[in-house]
Scaffold this motif. Structure first.
Motif, PDB file in Angstrom:
ATOM      1  N   MET A   1      -2.151   4.952  12.490  1.00 20.50           N
ATOM      2  CA  MET A   1      -2.018   3.819  11.293  1.00 20.50           C
ATOM      3  C   MET A   1      -2.574   4.263   9.892  1.00 20.50           C
ATOM      4  O   MET A   1      -3.340   5.312   9.896  1.00 20.50           O
ATOM      5  N   LEU A   2      -1.931   4.095   9.344  1.00 18.36           N
ATOM      6  CA  LEU A   2      -1.234   4.594   7.562  1.00 18.36           C
ATOM      7  C   LEU A   2      -1.841   3.606   7.062  1.00 18.36           C
ATOM      8  O   LEU A   2      -1.302   2.805   7.105  1.00 18.36           O
ATOM      9  N   LEU A   3      -2.519   3.796   6.084  1.00 18.34           N
ATOM     10  CA  LEU A   3      -3.831   3.149   4.539  1.00 18.34           C
ATOM     11  C   LEU A   3      -2.977   3.594   3.654  1.00 18.34           C
ATOM     12  O   LEU A   3      -3.257   4.416   2.638  1.00 18.34           O
ATOM     13  N   LEU A   4      -1.987   3.174   2.919  1.00 18.38           N
ATOM     14  CA  LEU A   4      -1.308   3.971   1.974  1.00 18.38           C
ATOM     15  C   LEU A   4      -1.514   3.326   0.742  1.00 18.38           C
ATOM     16  O   LEU A   4      -0.792   1.665   0.417  1.00 18.38           O
ATOM     17  N   ASP A   5      -2.475   3.870  -0.261  1.00 21.88           N
ATOM     18  CA  ASP A   5      -1.942   2.940  -1.533  1.00 21.88           C
ATOM     19  C   ASP A   5      -1.162   3.343  -2.711  1.00 21.88           C
ATOM     20  O   ASP A   5      -0.648   4.195  -3.045  1.00 21.88           O
ATOM     21  N   THR A   6      -0.331   2.176  -2.659  1.00 20.76           N
ATOM     22  CA  THR A   6       0.841   2.157  -3.533  1.00 20.76           C
ATOM     23  C   THR A   6       0.502   1.858  -4.639  1.00 20.76           C
ATOM     24  O   THR A   6       1.517   1.408  -5.840  1.00 20.76           O
ATOM     25  N   SER A   7      -0.282   1.148  -5.740  1.00 22.39           N
ATOM     26  CA  SER A   7      -1.151   1.504  -6.702  1.00 22.39           C
ATOM     27  C   SER A   7       0.017   1.716  -7.838  1.00 22.39           C
ATOM     28  O   SER A   7       0.081   3.002  -7.881  1.00 22.39           O
ATOM     29  N   ILE A  43       2.451   1.474   9.398  1.00 18.52           N
ATOM     30  CA  ILE A  43       1.637   1.442   7.705  1.00 18.52           C
ATOM     31  C   ILE A  43       1.592  -0.178   6.999  1.00 18.52           C
ATOM     32  O   ILE A  43       2.139  -1.010   7.254  1.00 18.52           O
ATOM     33  N   ILE A  44       0.034   0.417   6.233  1.00 21.54           N
ATOM     34  CA  ILE A  44       0.195  -1.078   5.654  1.00 21.54           C
ATOM     35  C   ILE A  44       0.079  -0.363   3.802  1.00 21.54           C
ATOM     36  O   ILE A  44      -1.215   0.821   3.846  1.00 21.54           O
ATOM     37  N   THR A  45       0.716  -1.004   3.327  1.00 25.72           N
ATOM     38  CA  THR A  45       0.404  -0.455   2.196  1.00 25.72           C
ATOM     39  C   THR A  45      -0.458  -1.081   0.204  1.00 25.72           C
ATOM     40  O   THR A  45      -0.377  -3.189   1.272  1.00 25.72           O
ATOM     41  N   PHE A  46      -1.279  -1.734  -0.224  1.00 20.98           N
ATOM     42  CA  PHE A  46      -1.805  -1.902  -1.135  1.00 20.98           C
ATOM     43  C   PHE A  46      -1.502  -1.373  -2.087  1.00 20.98           C
ATOM     44  O   PHE A  46      -1.889  -0.357  -3.292  1.00 20.98           O
ATOM     45  N   GLY A  47      -0.781  -2.408  -2.798  1.00 20.73           N
ATOM     46  CA  GLY A  47      -0.893  -2.347  -4.353  1.00 20.73           C
ATOM     47  C   GLY A  47      -0.580  -3.828  -5.309  1.00 20.73           C
ATOM     48  O   GLY A  47      -1.718  -4.570  -5.153  1.00 20.73           O
ATOM     49  N   ASP A  48       0.516  -3.955  -5.311  1.00 19.98           N
ATOM     50  CA  ASP A  48       0.437  -5.182  -6.028  1.00 19.98           C
ATOM     51  C   ASP A  48       0.078  -6.209  -5.073  1.00 19.98           C
ATOM     52  O   ASP A  48      -0.965  -7.522  -5.206  1.00 19.98           O
ATOM     53  N   THR A  49       0.021  -5.920  -3.616  1.00 26.76           N
ATOM     54  CA  THR A  49      -0.593  -7.112  -2.427  1.00 26.76           C
ATOM     55  C   THR A  49      -0.500  -6.546  -1.248  1.00 26.76           C
ATOM     56  O   THR A  49      -0.117  -4.746  -2.054  1.00 26.76           O
ATOM     57  N   THR A  73      -5.662  -1.297  -6.820  1.00 29.27           N
ATOM     58  CA  THR A  73      -5.931  -1.184  -5.673  1.00 29.27           C
ATOM     59  C   THR A  73      -6.956  -1.859  -5.098  1.00 29.27           C
ATOM     60  O   THR A  73      -7.877  -1.460  -4.269  1.00 29.27           O
ATOM     61  N   PRO A  74      -6.472  -3.219  -3.493  1.00 23.11           N
ATOM     62  CA  PRO A  74      -6.840  -3.889  -2.937  1.00 23.11           C
ATOM     63  C   PRO A  74      -7.573  -3.110  -1.857  1.00 23.11           C
ATOM     64  O   PRO A  74      -6.996  -3.502  -0.343  1.00 23.11           O
ATOM     65  N   GLY A  76     -10.328  -2.704   0.053  1.00 22.68           N
ATOM     66  CA  GLY A  76     -11.009  -3.939   1.090  1.00 22.68           C
ATOM     67  C   GLY A  76     -10.238  -4.495   1.702  1.00 22.68           C
ATOM     68  O   GLY A  76      -9.982  -4.349   3.129  1.00 22.68           O
ATOM     69  N   GLU A  77      -9.567  -4.682   1.419  1.00 22.12           N
ATOM     70  CA  GLU A  77      -8.012  -6.217   1.732  1.00 22.12           C
ATOM     71  C   GLU A  77      -7.476  -5.312   3.157  1.00 22.12           C
ATOM     72  O   GLU A  77      -7.151  -5.933   3.979  1.00 22.12           O
ATOM     73  N   ALA A  78      -7.271  -4.161   2.598  1.00 22.61           N
ATOM     74  CA  ALA A  78      -6.068  -3.261   3.266  1.00 22.61           C
ATOM     75  C   ALA A  78      -7.434  -2.734   4.693  1.00 22.61           C
ATOM     76  O   ALA A  78      -5.991  -2.760   5.801  1.00 22.61           O
ATOM     77  N   MET A  79      -8.108  -2.322   4.635  1.00 21.50           N
ATOM     78  CA  MET A  79      -8.786  -1.383   5.769  1.00 21.50           C
ATOM     79  C   MET A  79      -8.736  -3.206   6.792  1.00 21.50           C
ATOM     80  O   MET A  79      -8.651  -2.482   7.885  1.00 21.50           O
ATOM     81  N   GLU A  80      -9.589  -4.592   5.749  1.00 20.63           N
ATOM     82  CA  GLU A  80      -9.524  -5.823   7.385  1.00 20.63           C
ATOM     83  C   GLU A  80      -8.606  -5.948   8.252  1.00 20.63           C
ATOM     84  O   GLU A  80      -8.267  -5.824   8.803  1.00 20.63           O
ATOM     85  N   LYS A  81      -7.760  -5.415   6.833  1.00 19.63           N
ATOM     86  CA  LYS A  81      -6.309  -5.914   7.999  1.00 19.63           C
ATOM     87  C   LYS A  81      -6.234  -5.178   8.775  1.00 19.63           C
ATOM     88  O   LYS A  81      -5.249  -5.330   9.835  1.00 19.63           O
TER      89      LYS A  81
END
Length: 276
Positions: A1-7, A43-49, A73-74, A76-81
């Motif tokens: 799984m990829l957690l990608l920062d799109t901030s 893939i989970i992205t985290f920026g605006d949402t 850069t949310p 924490g929410e991305a890690m939990e998801k």
């Protein structure tokens, strides 16, 4: 799984590099017939949402999304998801009698979280301790430099092009022998070690601390060439490492090696080739 920062801080070359990296990842995995049909990616992205940009899918059917940078850069929410999504997927496997390897989570980011991430961080540590997943972090920086970061008590050895083996960082042991700084620790960014390499690396070897005793000379903290040279030669001489991996398996399971260590022996090898 990829957690990608799109901030927003990823705008420009960092997000472009991330998009190129995802495409290259697919190209490399698809060359391995077995991996292309068995490896699943989400893939989970985290920026605006925080968004599920891609639900679990085999790599051969994966079409890399076009990522754009904006927002905060949310993390924490991305890690939990991510943890929730992994447990849901594993439950589907179990209900259908399908075996699986321990899932890997890669967090790719260029900055610190802007949300309340402490509780999700504890959840990640607990999941790792219970062997429910493995968690890694990758830092995205400028395109013109190779910036490597390490948190924890493993080691990272490289050979720059036309250079000698180098131990990039002295392993972090903390105050106590069993103390480790995790990427999710509250003091992670204070403990992070950073080094900029002027040249690309022709060979990289990363490992957990179970191999330190046989790979590093503790007197001067230098790599022990008789450990690394055979591994580098194996990478040079082996065309399909995923099909001809018995050498590495036998090495890690050898009585001689296990007599020197009873700790985890995770090993990652990479070789720069002309096609790269």
């Amino acid at each position: 799984m990829l957690l990608l920062d799109t901030s927003g801080s990823m705008y420009g070359e960092p997000i472009n590099a991330l998009n190129r990296g995802i495409s290259t990842f697919k190209e490399d995995v698809i060359k391995d017939t077995q991996a292309s049909l068995s490896v699943e990616l989400a893939i989970i992205t985290f920026g605006d949402t925080v968004k599920l940009a891609q639900d679990f899918i085999t790599v051969d059917e994966f079409n890399p999304p076009k990522l754009e940078a904006s927002g905060v850069t949310p993390m924490g929410e991305a890690m939990e998801k991510a943890l929730i999504l992994l447990e849901t997927r594993k439950r589907v496997y179990k209900e259908n009698g399908i075996g699986y390897y321990r899932p890997w989570i890669f967090l790719i980011t260029d900055g610190a979280p802007t949300d309340n991430w402490q509780i999700p961080a504890e959840m990640v540590r607990e999941a790792e301790a219970q062997k429910r997943c493995l968690f890694f972090t990758v830092a995205v920086e400028g395109a013109d430099m190779d910036k490597l970061k390490q948190i924890g008590d493993g080691f990272l050895t490289v050979r720059p092009v036309d250079g000698d083996l180098q131990l990039l960082f002295t392993p972090d042991k903390g105050e106590y022998i069993n103390e480790t700084t995790f990427i999710t620790s509250s003091n992670a960014f204070e403990e992070m070690q950073v080094k900029v390499l002027e040249k690309p690396c022709s060979f990289i070897c990363a490992s957990t601390d179970g191999l330190e005793k046989v790979a590093i000379n503790f007197k001067d903290w230098q790599p022990f060439p008789p450990f690394f040279n055979p591994l580098e030669e194996y990478m040079k001489e082996t065309v399909e490492t995923h099909e001809d991996d018995q050498y590495i398996i036998d090495f890690l399971n050898s009585e001689r090696l296990n007599a020197r260590t009873n700790d985890d022996k995770t090993l990652l090898l990479a070789l720069l080739t002309e096609s790269n």
